[in-house]
Design a protein around this motif. Structure first.
Motif, PDB file in Angstrom:
ATOM      1  N   PRO A 111     -23.245  15.885  -2.660  1.00 16.57           N
ATOM      2  CA  PRO A 111     -24.365  16.583  -2.729  1.00 16.57           C
ATOM      3  C   PRO A 111     -25.082  16.836  -3.960  1.00 16.57           C
ATOM      4  CG  PRO A 111     -23.459  17.005  -0.591  1.00 16.57           C
ATOM      5  CD  PRO A 111     -22.501  17.135  -1.151  1.00 16.57           C
ATOM      6  N   ARG A 119     -32.409  16.243  -0.242  1.00 12.14           N
ATOM      7  CA  ARG A 119     -34.109  16.199   0.729  1.00 12.14           C
ATOM      8  C   ARG A 119     -34.347  14.542  -0.305  1.00 12.14           C
ATOM      9  NH1 ARG A 119     -38.860  14.814   0.533  1.00 12.14           N
ATOM     10  NH2 ARG A 119     -39.181  16.186  -1.331  1.00 12.14           N
ATOM     11  N   TYR A 121     -32.333  13.011  -3.002  1.00 16.96           N
ATOM     12  CA  TYR A 121     -31.685  11.891  -2.718  1.00 16.96           C
ATOM     13  C   TYR A 121     -30.828  11.316  -1.542  1.00 16.96           C
ATOM     14  CZ  TYR A 121     -26.553  10.644  -2.039  1.00 16.96           C
ATOM     15  OH  TYR A 121     -25.451  10.326  -2.032  1.00 16.96           O
ATOM     16  N   ASP A 122     -31.416  11.803  -0.454  1.00 16.68           N
ATOM     17  CA  ASP A 122     -31.823  11.252   1.010  1.00 16.68           C
ATOM     18  C   ASP A 122     -33.181  10.133   0.541  1.00 16.68           C
ATOM     19  OD1 ASP A 122     -28.646  12.123   1.921  1.00 16.68           O
ATOM     20  OD2 ASP A 122     -30.167  13.482   2.711  1.00 16.68           O
TER      21      ASP A 122
END
Length: 194
Positions: A111, A119, A121-122
């Motif tokens: 990640p 955040r 990326y999610d």
């Protein structure tokens, strides 16, 4: 662009952008580059870099956040919730390929480092899932397709285009639409004849 929680003046924002771009170039070539080397590559004083970024880790986190924010905006521009799924998938892929080629170092860790980058990326992965779900519902993907696996393969194909070996042959690096078509075609049809 913010580095300390408050909005920067335009000249300070340009300075930060210059530092981020120089850091990306230098760290892509030499991941062990120091803050001093980054300052030199950016053409700014070492104190300027240290004033904007408390540490090398803070600089890398800002790079990742900036890169993932650009990716998020590129995916949004493809209208993942409203465009026909195949069009959204193609446009998002072309947009992302353009950005990833300029942020190889910053986007190279998953990640991503830092809470804000993670955040974003999610959020990007959630948008990707929306397009894959819509593609399944539209019959573009075969019934029963494991959407998590499909996303993983899709992201691997994008990564291969951006980071793959030059020995793999010409890839029309200047044509993100052709590369996006190659990624989508490979994802949907593999290598079998149609």
């Amino acid at each position: 662009m913010e580095t300390t929680g408050r909005r920067l003046r335009a000249d300070a924002e340009r300075s930060v952008r210059t530092i981020l771009e120089a850091a990306e170039r230098l760290l892509s070539e030499n991941p062990g580059a120091t803050m001093e080397q980054i300052a030199e590559a950016a053409g700014v004083a070492r104190t300027t870099v240290h004033r904007r970024f408390a540490s090398r880790e803070a600089l890398v986190e800002t790079m990742a956040t900036s890169a993932w924010q650009e990716i998020s905006e590129a995916v949004d521009a493809a209208r993942p919730h409203t465009a026909p799924p195949l069009i959204a998938m193609h446009q998002a892929t072309a947009n992302v390929l353009q950005i990833k080629s300029g942020w190889r170092f910053a986007l190279g860790t998953l990640p991503p480092p830092g809470e804000e980058a993670a955040r974003i990326y999610d959020e990007v992965m959630a948008k990707c899932d929306v397009v894959f779900t819509r593609a399944l519902e539209a019959g573009i993907l075969r019934p029963g397709t494991d959407l998590l696996w499909a996303r993983q393969v899709y992201l691997a194909l994008i990564s291969e285009v951006v980071h793959g070996s030059p020995a793999a042959g010409p890839r029309s690096a200047d044509d993100p639409d052709a590369l996006a078509a190659l990624v989508i075609d490979t994802l949907l049809y593999g290598l079998a004849p149609r």
